[in-house]
Design a protein around this motif. Structure first.
Motif, PDB file in Angstrom:
ATOM      1  N   VAL A 142       0.831  -1.200   0.000  1.00 16.44           N
ATOM      2  CA  VAL A 142       0.000   0.000   0.000  1.00 16.44           C
ATOM      3  C   VAL A 142       0.869   1.255   0.000  1.00 16.44           C
ATOM      4  O   VAL A 142       0.625   2.205  -0.759  1.00 16.44           O
ATOM      5  CB  VAL A 142      -0.959  -0.010   1.210  1.00 16.44           C
ATOM      6  N   ILE A 143       1.903   1.275   0.853  1.00 18.55           N
ATOM      7  CA  ILE A 143       2.790   2.430   0.926  1.00 18.55           C
ATOM      8  C   ILE A 143       3.563   2.598  -0.388  1.00 18.55           C
ATOM      9  O   ILE A 143       3.667   3.706  -0.922  1.00 18.55           O
ATOM     10  CB  ILE A 143       3.766   2.290   2.100  1.00 18.55           C
ATOM     11  N   THR A 144       4.102   1.508  -0.920  1.00 20.31           N
ATOM     12  CA  THR A 144       4.859   1.586  -2.177  1.00 20.31           C
ATOM     13  C   THR A 144       3.969   2.038  -3.321  1.00 20.31           C
ATOM     14  O   THR A 144       4.370   2.864  -4.153  1.00 20.31           O
ATOM     15  CB  THR A 144       5.494   0.224  -2.502  1.00 20.31           C
ATOM     16  N   GLY A 145       2.761   1.501  -3.379  1.00 23.67           N
ATOM     17  CA  GLY A 145       1.837   1.919  -4.422  1.00 23.67           C
ATOM     18  C   GLY A 145       1.507   3.390  -4.313  1.00 23.67           C
ATOM     19  O   GLY A 145       1.442   4.109  -5.324  1.00 23.67           O
ATOM     20  N   GLY A 146       1.309   3.882  -3.086  1.00 24.60           N
ATOM     21  CA  GLY A 146       1.034   5.296  -2.883  1.00 24.60           C
ATOM     22  C   GLY A 146       2.208   6.167  -3.276  1.00 24.60           C
ATOM     23  O   GLY A 146       2.037   7.228  -3.890  1.00 24.60           O
ATOM     24  N   ILE A 147       3.414   5.727  -2.928  1.00 23.66           N
ATOM     25  CA  ILE A 147       4.619   6.472  -3.310  1.00 23.66           C
ATOM     26  C   ILE A 147       4.723   6.573  -4.827  1.00 23.66           C
ATOM     27  O   ILE A 147       4.993   7.648  -5.382  1.00 23.66           O
ATOM     28  CB  ILE A 147       5.872   5.799  -2.715  1.00 23.66           C
ATOM     29  N   CYS A 148       4.500   5.456  -5.513  1.00 23.84           N
ATOM     30  CA  CYS A 148       4.568   5.456  -6.977  1.00 23.84           C
ATOM     31  C   CYS A 148       3.483   6.353  -7.575  1.00 23.84           C
ATOM     32  O   CYS A 148       3.707   7.027  -8.588  1.00 23.84           O
ATOM     33  CB  CYS A 148       4.432   4.037  -7.515  1.00 23.84           C
ATOM     34  N   GLY A 149       2.304   6.367  -6.945  1.00 22.28           N
ATOM     35  CA  GLY A 149       1.243   7.247  -7.409  1.00 22.28           C
ATOM     36  C   GLY A 149       1.631   8.711  -7.296  1.00 22.28           C
ATOM     37  O   GLY A 149       1.339   9.516  -8.186  1.00 22.28           O
ATOM     38  N   LEU A 150       2.333   9.076  -6.214  1.00 24.11           N
ATOM     39  CA  LEU A 150       2.796  10.454  -6.056  1.00 24.11           C
ATOM     40  C   LEU A 150       3.868  10.802  -7.082  1.00 24.11           C
ATOM     41  O   LEU A 150       3.885  11.909  -7.631  1.00 24.11           O
ATOM     42  CB  LEU A 150       3.342  10.669  -4.645  1.00 24.11           C
ATOM     43  N   VAL A 151       4.781   9.875  -7.344  1.00 29.25           N
ATOM     44  CA  VAL A 151       5.810  10.132  -8.360  1.00 29.25           C
ATOM     45  C   VAL A 151       5.159  10.430  -9.702  1.00 29.25           C
ATOM     46  O   VAL A 151       5.550  11.353 -10.421  1.00 29.25           O
ATOM     47  CB  VAL A 151       6.769   8.928  -8.480  1.00 29.25           C
ATOM     48  N   LEU A 152       4.129   9.659 -10.033  1.00 26.03           N
ATOM     49  CA  LEU A 152       3.460   9.819 -11.324  1.00 26.03           C
ATOM     50  C   LEU A 152       2.637  11.104 -11.380  1.00 26.03           C
ATOM     51  O   LEU A 152       2.755  11.893 -12.327  1.00 26.03           O
ATOM     52  CB  LEU A 152       2.571   8.604 -11.588  1.00 26.03           C
ATOM     53  N   THR A 153       1.778  11.325 -10.382  1.00 26.70           N
ATOM     54  CA  THR A 153       0.826  12.437 -10.449  1.00 26.70           C
ATOM     55  C   THR A 153       1.433  13.777 -10.040  1.00 26.70           C
ATOM     56  O   THR A 153       0.981  14.825 -10.509  1.00 26.70           O
ATOM     57  CB  THR A 153      -0.399  12.160  -9.557  1.00 26.70           C
ATOM     58  N   ILE A 154       2.430  13.763  -9.171  1.00 19.95           N
ATOM     59  CA  ILE A 154       3.071  14.999  -8.739  1.00 19.95           C
ATOM     60  C   ILE A 154       4.419  15.180  -9.436  1.00 19.95           C
ATOM     61  O   ILE A 154       4.679  16.207 -10.068  1.00 19.95           O
ATOM     62  CB  ILE A 154       3.273  15.010  -7.211  1.00 19.95           C
ATOM     63  N   GLY A 155       5.278  14.179  -9.330  1.00 22.81           N
ATOM     64  CA  GLY A 155       6.627  14.301  -9.866  1.00 22.81           C
ATOM     65  C   GLY A 155       6.681  14.474 -11.374  1.00 22.81           C
ATOM     66  O   GLY A 155       7.520  15.229 -11.881  1.00 22.81           O
ATOM     67  N   LEU A 156       5.795  13.788 -12.098  1.00 23.33           N
ATOM     68  CA  LEU A 156       5.831  13.857 -13.551  1.00 23.33           C
ATOM     69  C   LEU A 156       4.721  14.740 -14.120  1.00 23.33           C
ATOM     70  O   LEU A 156       4.992  15.665 -14.886  1.00 23.33           O
ATOM     71  CB  LEU A 156       5.762  12.442 -14.142  1.00 23.33           C
ATOM     72  N   ALA A 157       3.470  14.465 -13.775  1.00 27.05           N
ATOM     73  CA  ALA A 157       2.362  15.218 -14.365  1.00 27.05           C
ATOM     74  C   ALA A 157       2.423  16.702 -13.993  1.00 27.05           C
ATOM     75  O   ALA A 157       1.963  17.550 -14.761  1.00 27.05           O
ATOM     76  CB  ALA A 157       1.021  14.619 -13.929  1.00 27.05           C
ATOM     77  N   ARG A 158       2.989  17.016 -12.825  1.00 32.97           N
ATOM     78  CA  ARG A 158       3.066  18.421 -12.415  1.00 32.97           C
ATOM     79  C   ARG A 158       4.488  18.961 -12.465  1.00 32.97           C
ATOM     80  O   ARG A 158       4.748  20.008 -13.024  1.00 32.97           O
ATOM     81  CB  ARG A 158       2.522  18.590 -10.990  1.00 32.97           C
ATOM     82  N   PHE A 159       5.463  18.248 -11.864  1.00 31.89           N
ATOM     83  CA  PHE A 159       6.782  18.826 -11.656  1.00 31.89           C
ATOM     84  C   PHE A 159       7.745  18.683 -12.823  1.00 31.89           C
ATOM     85  O   PHE A 159       8.784  19.346 -12.843  1.00 31.89           O
ATOM     86  CB  PHE A 159       7.426  18.217 -10.403  1.00 31.89           C
ATOM     87  N   ALA A 160       7.472  17.836 -13.792  1.00 28.28           N
ATOM     88  CA  ALA A 160       8.384  17.734 -14.939  1.00 28.28           C
ATOM     89  C   ALA A 160       8.490  19.076 -15.661  1.00 28.28           C
ATOM     90  O   ALA A 160       9.490  19.362 -16.324  1.00 28.28           O
ATOM     91  CB  ALA A 160       7.910  16.645 -15.894  1.00 28.28           C
ATOM     92  N   PHE A 161       7.474  19.901 -15.530  1.00 27.14           N
ATOM     93  CA  PHE A 161       7.472  21.226 -16.166  1.00 27.14           C
ATOM     94  C   PHE A 161       8.639  22.079 -15.670  1.00 27.14           C
ATOM     95  O   PHE A 161       9.206  22.879 -16.423  1.00 27.14           O
ATOM     96  CB  PHE A 161       6.134  21.917 -15.859  1.00 27.14           C
ATOM     97  N   THR A 162       9.031  21.924 -14.394  1.00 26.76           N
ATOM     98  CA  THR A 162      10.067  22.771 -13.811  1.00 26.76           C
ATOM     99  C   THR A 162      11.434  22.557 -14.446  1.00 26.76           C
ATOM    100  O   THR A 162      12.050  23.515 -14.921  1.00 26.76           O
ATOM    101  CB  THR A 162      10.130  22.571 -12.287  1.00 26.76           C
ATOM    102  N   PRO A 163      11.976  21.327 -14.508  1.00 34.67           N
ATOM    103  CA  PRO A 163      13.290  21.166 -15.135  1.00 34.67           C
ATOM    104  C   PRO A 163      13.271  21.327 -16.654  1.00 34.67           C
ATOM    105  O   PRO A 163      14.310  21.630 -17.245  1.00 34.67           O
ATOM    106  CB  PRO A 163      13.703  19.742 -14.736  1.00 34.67           C
ATOM    107  N   LEU A 164      12.114  21.144 -17.282  1.00 32.36           N
ATOM    108  CA  LEU A 164      12.044  21.304 -18.735  1.00 32.36           C
ATOM    109  C   LEU A 164      11.760  22.746 -19.153  1.00 32.36           C
ATOM    110  O   LEU A 164      11.858  23.073 -20.341  1.00 32.36           O
ATOM    111  CB  LEU A 164      10.955  20.378 -19.314  1.00 32.36           C
ATOM    112  N   LEU A 165      11.417  23.601 -18.196  1.00 33.69           N
ATOM    113  CA  LEU A 165      11.038  24.979 -18.530  1.00 33.69           C
ATOM    114  C   LEU A 165      12.143  25.757 -19.250  1.00 33.69           C
ATOM    115  O   LEU A 165      11.862  26.393 -20.283  1.00 33.69           O
ATOM    116  CB  LEU A 165      10.591  25.715 -17.257  1.00 33.69           C
ATOM    117  N   PRO A 166      13.403  25.752 -18.779  1.00 35.22           N
ATOM    118  CA  PRO A 166      14.429  26.515 -19.507  1.00 35.22           C
ATOM    119  C   PRO A 166      14.586  26.054 -20.957  1.00 35.22           C
ATOM    120  O   PRO A 166      14.750  26.884 -21.864  1.00 35.22           O
ATOM    121  CB  PRO A 166      15.705  26.265 -18.691  1.00 35.22           C
TER     122      PRO A 166
END
Length: 392
Positions: free
Chosen positions: A14-38
């Motif tokens: 459950v914890i691992t699945g939740g962590i992976c869900g955060l990586v996908l929905t926050i780390g990639l769907a939202r935060f990938a914009f930050t390092p790719l912005l320049p």
């Protein structure tokens, strides 16, 4: 695939699945914009003001998701929407690569914000509820390691992908492919649908939340959201804008994520020792210092120390605040978290537009950083009025 995962999941799943869900929905769907912005600004001509506008649209999606979560009572719908958010995170990440049309980018950023709300609020509510039903410690430190890991994945991914595909669109598609790796465990190990609870039982469970307590927390969390979003959106751009630091932006963003991962455990321990309010005040103070460091000095040391301090503190503020309010509403922690998060999301809509406009007018982010520090101090002042006996 089945919409209801098996009910005999182990805690680590459950914890691992939740962590992976955060990586996908926050780390990639939202935060990938930050390092790719320049790179996007360099290759597409995206201005600072337009970048701030896209970030604001992203957070408008986030606050829309928070509104929806705050309104939804049915546990089956919360579970269903969390699963849909995992799918949408993959699609919106890939969609960024398909066009340079601003309305399409805006739509993708908006949907990415919805995904972030799903991962942060629905996911954390489902995990916290599962922990409480299993009789385990109701803390979210371990779960929120996914935010730091997501930041690190987006930063290191952008750095590594730059050697393989120098164009911005290929890197967005590659991030979508990376997302598949995290999607599988996130989908398979979702927390089971919580059992339905009779209204009378739900209303009599957990300590009451006073209006004053919620208003104070909402005000301080607005300040936290302001501090969070400025660095989340512009950290890489701020570093790259310094002539002596060109090329170091990805390193700074990676340090944000790497600092956040162990910090989640530290803040849980700090809260146990000092209490939630004092722990939050300490996190606010340290984040304020981290925010102003790049404004005081243009050195690499200041940029990297600021990134580390930001990563180590924003995650503590989020984890402590959401766990605190979630414990006060054990039958529907996600809904309670969403209501408080509305103020956090409101700040995330306003702050990038203000910072982008200030940077556009002055050619530097220093003024925006000083303004952010002032907002954080106001949040501390509000938080300091919260009595210790208001904690759980």
């Amino acid at each position: 695939m089945s919409s209801h995962p098996t009910s005999n999941l182990q805690p680590w799943q459950v914890i691992t699945g939740g962590i992976c869900g955060l990586v996908l929905t926050i780390g990639l769907a939202r935060f990938a914009f930050t390092p790719l912005l320049p790179l996007m600004q360099l290759q597409t001509g995206l201005s600072d003001a337009a970048a701030g506008g896209l970030a604001a649209i992203n957070y408008a999606g986030y606050i829309s998701g928070a509104l929806a979560v705050a309104w939804i009572d049915d546990v089956r719908w919360r579970h269903r929407l969390y699963g849909w958010g995992l799918w949408m995170a993959l699609l919106t990440t890939a969609a960024m690569a398909l066009t340079t049309w601003m309305p399409a980018w805006g739509l993708s950023r908006y949907l990415g914000g919805l995904c972030g709300a799903g991962g942060m609020l629905l996911g954390s509510g489902l995990v916290l509820g599962w922990l409480m039903r299993q009789g385990r410690r109701p803390e979210l430190g371990l779960y929120f390691i996914g935010i730091g890991l997501g930041v690190a994945v987006s930063a290191l991914g952008a750095w590594g992908l730059s050697f393989l595909w120098p164009d911005w669109s290929s890197q967005w598609l590659a991030f979508a492919a990376i997302g598949l790796v995290f999607f599988v465990p996130a989908w398979l190990w979702r927390p089971p649908v919580p059992p339905l609870v009779a209204p009378s039982a739900a209303s009599n469970s957990g300590p009451a939340v006073s209006r004053r307590w919620m208003l104070i927390m909402a005000g301080s969390y607005f300040a936290a959201g302001w501090g969070f979003v400025i660095s989340a959106t512009f950290t890489v751009a701020i570093v790259e804008r310094e002539p002596a630091l060109a090329g170091q932006g990805a390193l700074a963003w990676a340090l944000v994520g790497l600092a956040a991962m162990p910090a989640v455990f530290v803040w849980d321990k700090v809260a146990r020792r000092l209490g939630d309010t004092r722990a939050l005040l300490l996190a606010f103070a340290l984040q304020t210092v981290a925010v102003v460091l790049p404004a005081v000095s243009g050195s690499l040391a200041a940029a990297l120390l600021g990134a580390i301090g930001y990563g180590a503190t924003f995650i503590g503020i989020v984890s402590l605040t959401l766990a605190l309010v979630g414990r006060r509403a054990p039958q529907n922690p996600g809904k309670a978290m969403a209501r408080l998060t509305l103020s956090y999301g409101a700040a995330q809509m306003v702050a990038p537009v203000v910072a982008g406009a200030m940077a556009q007018a002055t050619g530097t982010f220093k003024g925006a950083l000083w303004l952010t520090a002032g907002v954080m101090l106001l949040g501390m002042a509000l938080l300091a009025t919260l009595p210790e006996d208001a904690q759980v």
